[in-house]
Design a protein around this motif. Structure first.
Motif, PDB file in Angstrom:
ATOM      1  N   ILE A  40      24.192  30.527  47.331  1.00 25.11           N
ATOM      2  CA  ILE A  40      24.781  29.957  46.264  1.00 25.11           C
ATOM      3  C   ILE A  40      25.054  31.114  45.541  1.00 25.11           C
ATOM      4  CG2 ILE A  40      24.067  28.563  44.108  1.00 25.11           C
ATOM      5  CD1 ILE A  40      22.081  26.856  45.753  1.00 25.11           C
ATOM      6  N   SER A  41      24.094  31.949  45.460  1.00 23.73           N
ATOM      7  CA  SER A  41      24.458  33.039  44.469  1.00 23.73           C
ATOM      8  C   SER A  41      25.808  34.072  44.966  1.00 23.73           C
ATOM      9  CB  SER A  41      23.515  34.295  44.469  1.00 23.73           C
ATOM     10  OG  SER A  41      22.184  33.544  44.178  1.00 23.73           O
ATOM     11  N   CYS A  42      26.162  33.854  46.458  1.00 25.80           N
ATOM     12  CA  CYS A  42      27.455  34.462  46.938  1.00 25.80           C
ATOM     13  C   CYS A  42      28.391  33.662  46.450  1.00 25.80           C
ATOM     14  CB  CYS A  42      27.054  34.520  48.341  1.00 25.80           C
ATOM     15  SG  CYS A  42      25.983  35.990  48.978  1.00 25.80           S
ATOM     16  N   PHE A  43      28.255  32.242  46.414  1.00 27.05           N
ATOM     17  CA  PHE A  43      29.522  31.267  46.244  1.00 27.05           C
ATOM     18  C   PHE A  43      29.865  31.691  44.746  1.00 27.05           C
ATOM     19  CE2 PHE A  43      31.011  27.357  44.382  1.00 27.05           C
ATOM     20  CZ  PHE A  43      32.108  27.221  45.377  1.00 27.05           C
ATOM     21  N   ILE A  49      34.932  36.004  40.741  1.00 27.48           N
ATOM     22  CA  ILE A  49      35.828  37.029  40.698  1.00 27.48           C
ATOM     23  C   ILE A  49      37.267  36.297  41.103  1.00 27.48           C
ATOM     24  CG2 ILE A  49      36.624  38.865  42.267  1.00 27.48           C
ATOM     25  CD1 ILE A  49      34.723  39.687  40.144  1.00 27.48           C
ATOM     26  N   THR A  50      37.066  35.529  42.351  1.00 28.43           N
ATOM     27  CA  THR A  50      38.632  34.743  42.877  1.00 28.43           C
ATOM     28  C   THR A  50      39.203  33.868  41.969  1.00 28.43           C
ATOM     29  OG1 THR A  50      37.397  33.318  44.045  1.00 28.43           O
ATOM     30  CG2 THR A  50      37.858  35.486  45.056  1.00 28.43           C
ATOM     31  N   HIS A  51      38.355  33.162  40.957  1.00 26.82           N
ATOM     32  CA  HIS A  51      39.013  32.020  40.426  1.00 26.82           C
ATOM     33  C   HIS A  51      38.974  32.314  38.667  1.00 26.82           C
ATOM     34  CE1 HIS A  51      39.663  29.824  43.783  1.00 26.82           C
ATOM     35  NE2 HIS A  51      38.382  29.809  44.253  1.00 26.82           N
ATOM     36  N   ILE A  52      37.894  33.062  38.197  1.00 31.13           N
ATOM     37  CA  ILE A  52      37.793  33.203  36.917  1.00 31.13           C
ATOM     38  C   ILE A  52      38.269  34.397  36.344  1.00 31.13           C
ATOM     39  CG2 ILE A  52      36.232  33.070  34.983  1.00 31.13           C
ATOM     40  CD1 ILE A  52      34.586  30.950  36.578  1.00 31.13           C
ATOM     41  N   LEU A  53      37.870  35.800  36.870  1.00 31.82           N
ATOM     42  CA  LEU A  53      38.137  36.930  36.426  1.00 31.82           C
ATOM     43  C   LEU A  53      39.551  37.225  36.689  1.00 31.82           C
ATOM     44  CD1 LEU A  53      34.728  38.755  36.966  1.00 31.82           C
ATOM     45  CD2 LEU A  53      35.735  37.949  34.761  1.00 31.82           C
ATOM     46  N   THR A  54      40.116  36.622  37.826  1.00 36.68           N
ATOM     47  CA  THR A  54      41.336  37.191  38.063  1.00 36.68           C
ATOM     48  C   THR A  54      42.359  36.505  37.277  1.00 36.68           C
ATOM     49  OG1 THR A  54      41.422  35.606  39.754  1.00 36.68           O
ATOM     50  CG2 THR A  54      40.981  37.753  40.736  1.00 36.68           C
ATOM     51  N   ARG A  55      42.125  35.421  36.638  1.00 37.78           N
ATOM     52  CA  ARG A  55      43.154  34.951  35.620  1.00 37.78           C
ATOM     53  C   ARG A  55      43.315  35.662  34.407  1.00 37.78           C
ATOM     54  NH1 ARG A  55      43.409  29.487  37.293  1.00 37.78           N
ATOM     55  NH2 ARG A  55      41.685  28.639  38.412  1.00 37.78           N
ATOM     56  N   ALA A  56      42.455  36.531  34.064  1.00 34.77           N
ATOM     57  CA  ALA A  56      42.514  37.627  33.037  1.00 34.77           C
ATOM     58  C   ALA A  56      43.292  38.845  33.229  1.00 34.77           C
ATOM     59  CB  ALA A  56      41.134  38.154  32.377  1.00 34.77           C
ATOM     60  N   ASP A  63      44.139  41.506  46.666  1.00 33.96           N
ATOM     61  CA  ASP A  63      43.120  41.949  45.721  1.00 33.96           C
ATOM     62  C   ASP A  63      42.341  40.999  45.329  1.00 33.96           C
ATOM     63  OD1 ASP A  63      43.748  44.815  45.736  1.00 33.96           O
ATOM     64  OD2 ASP A  63      45.417  44.465  44.385  1.00 33.96           O
ATOM     65  N   ASP A  64      42.529  39.922  45.178  1.00 32.42           N
ATOM     66  CA  ASP A  64      41.662  38.734  44.740  1.00 32.42           C
ATOM     67  C   ASP A  64      40.595  38.491  45.973  1.00 32.42           C
ATOM     68  OD1 ASP A  64      40.933  36.796  43.164  1.00 32.42           O
ATOM     69  OD2 ASP A  64      42.515  35.174  43.799  1.00 32.42           O
ATOM     70  N   LEU A  65      40.999  38.103  46.916  1.00 38.34           N
ATOM     71  CA  LEU A  65      40.053  38.063  48.087  1.00 38.34           C
ATOM     72  C   LEU A  65      39.176  39.117  48.514  1.00 38.34           C
ATOM     73  CD1 LEU A  65      42.544  36.049  50.610  1.00 38.34           C
ATOM     74  CD2 LEU A  65      40.960  35.181  49.084  1.00 38.34           C
ATOM     75  N   LEU A  66      39.730  40.426  48.413  1.00 39.75           N
ATOM     76  CA  LEU A  66      38.988  41.442  48.535  1.00 39.75           C
ATOM     77  C   LEU A  66      38.117  41.795  47.369  1.00 39.75           C
ATOM     78  CD1 LEU A  66      38.346  44.255  49.989  1.00 39.75           C
ATOM     79  CD2 LEU A  66      40.045  45.170  48.453  1.00 39.75           C
ATOM     80  N   GLY A  67      38.298  41.248  46.126  1.00 37.24           N
ATOM     81  CA  GLY A  67      37.528  41.587  45.036  1.00 37.24           C
ATOM     82  C   GLY A  67      36.431  40.452  45.277  1.00 37.24           C
ATOM     83  N   GLY A  68      36.614  39.272  45.676  1.00 36.20           N
ATOM     84  CA  GLY A  68      35.661  38.357  46.033  1.00 36.20           C
ATOM     85  C   GLY A  68      34.566  38.650  47.235  1.00 36.20           C
ATOM     86  N   MET A  69      35.093  39.162  48.118  1.00 39.97           N
ATOM     87  CA  MET A  69      34.161  39.774  49.223  1.00 39.97           C
ATOM     88  C   MET A  69      33.396  40.800  48.631  1.00 39.97           C
ATOM     89  SD  MET A  69      34.520  42.495  52.224  1.00 39.97           S
ATOM     90  CE  MET A  69      35.569  43.492  51.087  1.00 39.97           C
TER      91      MET A  69
END
Length: 198
Positions: A40-43, A49-56, A63-69
């Motif tokens: 759950i923590s990993c999710f 990173i991929t849905h909330i912070l990248t909107r900013a 970069d989005d996917l790499l950031g999530g990983m």
């Protein structure tokens, strides 16, 4: 020995199914809880990173996917058997990432990616951490530097932003991992009063 006594022994064996680790017994329920909390923590790290912070910030899908990983990796890295171990792992991760951040940012503000530059930064990181007596951080700093530099080579436009993005990813992942360790310890200590945080 009667069949019912044998069945009871088998049942007791299954119910008390444990694995010794560091002199402590780990039950199936504890293992499931640990795995569930980490999953759950990993999710959460990935989603942050991929849905909330990248909107900013405007970043590419890669970069989005790499950031999530990278956030997930940081979460896994710091989530340990106790809160104190998690804090130590978080401090180690942040020290290594911070050194890599400084080295890569300075380099990428001046030079473009090159294999020689990447390997020189890894070497400088090893020398620095060795002189500081932080041998346990060498591997993490080397991996972080390699990832940041190679991604900067893949996306040479605005390559200097890569160290910043990876630092943010790491901070989020470490924060989620520490929170998960604290929650897990709190739940575990309520369900097992003998459990301590050591």
């Amino acid at each position: 020995m009667s069949g019912s006594a044998l069945n009871q022994m088998e049942l007791d064996g299954v119910m008390a199914s444990t694995q010794k680790r560091d002199g402590k017994a780990t039950s199936i329920c504890q293992a499931l809880g640990t795995g569930g909390v980490l999953a759950i923590s990993c999710f959460i790290s990935y989603t942050l990173i991929t849905h909330i912070l990248t909107r900013a910030y405007f970043v590419s899908r890669g970069d989005d996917l790499l950031g999530g990983m990278w956030a997930v990796v940081a979460t896994v890295f710091v989530y340990r058997q106790s809160y104190q171990q998690s804090v130590r792992a978080a401090l180690s991760r942040m020290a290594a990432t911070s050194l890599s951040f400084v080295l890569c940012l300075v380099y990428l503000l001046i030079f473009p990616f090159s294999p020689w530059g990447m390997t020189a930064l890894i070497g400088i990181g090893v020398i620095t951490l060795t002189l500081l007596g932080r041998f346990e951080d060498i591997i993490t700093a080397g991996i972080t530097t390699a990832v940041v530099m190679v991604v900067a080579g893949i996306s040479p436009q605005h390559a200097w932003i890569q160290p910043i993005l990876r630092l943010v990813d790491t901070i989020v992942g470490v924060g989620v991992g520490i929170a998960a360790a604290w929650i897990s310890l709190s739940i575990g200590s309520r369900s097992n009063p003998q459990l301590n945080g050591a």
